[in-house]
Motif scaffolding. Structure first.
Motif, PDB file in Angstrom:
ATOM      1  N   GLY A 143       0.804  -1.216   0.000  1.00 25.79           N
ATOM      2  CA  GLY A 143       0.000   0.000   0.000  1.00 25.79           C
ATOM      3  C   GLY A 143       0.836   1.265   0.000  1.00 25.79           C
ATOM      4  N   ASP A 144       2.163   1.150   0.206  1.00 24.95           N
ATOM      5  CA  ASP A 144       3.058   2.313   0.127  1.00 24.95           C
ATOM      6  C   ASP A 144       3.263   2.701  -1.335  1.00 24.95           C
ATOM      7  OD1 ASP A 144       3.430   2.439   2.852  1.00 24.95           O
ATOM      8  OD2 ASP A 144       5.443   1.567   2.831  1.00 24.95           O
ATOM      9  N   ILE A 145       3.199   3.998  -1.600  1.00 30.64           N
ATOM     10  CA  ILE A 145       3.389   4.517  -2.954  1.00 30.64           C
ATOM     11  C   ILE A 145       4.435   5.626  -2.910  1.00 30.64           C
ATOM     12  CG2 ILE A 145       2.278   5.556  -4.972  1.00 30.64           C
ATOM     13  CD1 ILE A 145       1.081   2.834  -4.258  1.00 30.64           C
ATOM     14  N   PRO A 146       5.658   5.377  -3.421  1.00 30.50           N
ATOM     15  CA  PRO A 146       6.659   6.457  -3.493  1.00 30.50           C
ATOM     16  C   PRO A 146       6.169   7.557  -4.425  1.00 30.50           C
ATOM     17  CG  PRO A 146       7.677   4.303  -3.791  1.00 30.50           C
ATOM     18  CD  PRO A 146       6.195   4.095  -3.873  1.00 30.50           C
ATOM     19  N   GLN A 147       6.470   8.793  -4.052  1.00 29.64           N
ATOM     20  CA  GLN A 147       5.982   9.953  -4.802  1.00 29.64           C
ATOM     21  C   GLN A 147       7.042  10.477  -5.774  1.00 29.64           C
ATOM     22  OE1 GLN A 147       2.556  11.006  -4.315  1.00 29.64           O
ATOM     23  NE2 GLN A 147       2.792   8.908  -3.559  1.00 29.64           N
ATOM     24  N   GLU A 148       6.645  11.363  -6.634  1.00 25.64           N
ATOM     25  CA  GLU A 148       7.487  11.890  -7.710  1.00 25.64           C
ATOM     26  C   GLU A 148       8.873  12.299  -7.217  1.00 25.64           C
ATOM     27  OE1 GLU A 148       7.406  15.477 -10.987  1.00 25.64           O
ATOM     28  OE2 GLU A 148       5.557  14.906  -9.992  1.00 25.64           O
ATOM     29  N   GLY A 149       9.893  11.914  -7.975  1.00 26.56           N
ATOM     30  CA  GLY A 149      11.271  12.284  -7.691  1.00 26.56           C
ATOM     31  C   GLY A 149      12.035  11.291  -6.837  1.00 26.56           C
ATOM     32  N   TRP A 150      11.378  10.263  -6.348  1.00 23.79           N
ATOM     33  CA  TRP A 150      12.026   9.329  -5.430  1.00 23.79           C
ATOM     34  C   TRP A 150      13.127   8.509  -6.093  1.00 23.79           C
ATOM     35  CZ3 TRP A 150      11.915   3.903  -5.461  1.00 23.79           C
ATOM     36  CH2 TRP A 150      11.101   3.314  -6.431  1.00 23.79           C
TER      37      TRP A 150
END
Length: 163
Positions: free
Chosen positions: A82-89
């Motif tokens: 359910g974890d979603i890394p966000q833009e730029g990661w």
């Protein structure tokens, strides 16, 4: 390259959401493999892991350590389903892995949480590994002691469906 460890507590749908968010990092060459961690044998999780080319590990207790034992890379990104890394990661983690020595050992992505909850976790869980941490295998295997976590400029959020 890094290995992603995904701890499953919400089921195959949450796992699929997290794995699909990692596809750009696989294409960029950051992620080399994935290990799915479950506390019980589950046929559907096994099918999702197989379809993603991941290894499924059934682990009671400290699942991060069990995952580190089968990981193919030294740097491990620990995530909860359910974890979603966000833009730029991708850029942030790639740079950290390229420039950090194993002794640095632990980096932490920022989470979007209520201020009090985030402050509490930062105060009392500084050295424990949690979802959103990038950790060197030697730290998880207790070969070296982790320093204070490096705060990364990358953000991770929970898929709202999975809380």
């Amino acid at each position: 390259m890094i290995t992603v460890l995904v701890r499953v507590t919400h089921g195959p749908e949450a796992l699929a959401a997290t794995l699909s968010a990692l596809v750009p990092a696989v294409a960029a060459g950051l992620i080399g493999d994935a290990v799915i961690l479950s506390d019980r044998q589950d046929e559907i999780l096994a099918q999702v892991a197989d379809a993603a080319g991941a290894t499924l590990v059934v682990a009671q207790g400290d699942s991060w350590t069990e995952g580190a034992k089968v990981a193919r890379r030294d740097w491990l990104l620990c995530l909860d389903d359910g974890d979603i890394p966000q833009e730029g990661w991708i850029r942030v983690l790639d740079r950290f892995v390229a420039l950090s020595k194993p002794e640095r050992g632990l980096a932490r992505m920022r989470r979007q949480r209520a201020g009090v909850v985030n402050a509490f976790l930062n105060l009392f869980a500084r050295s424990s590994i949690r979802g959103g941490d990038l950790v060197h295998r030697r730290v998880l295997m207790n070969e070296v002691r982790a320093h204070m976590p490096v705060r990364l400029s990358a953000t991770i959020e929970r898929d709202p469906v999975f809380g």
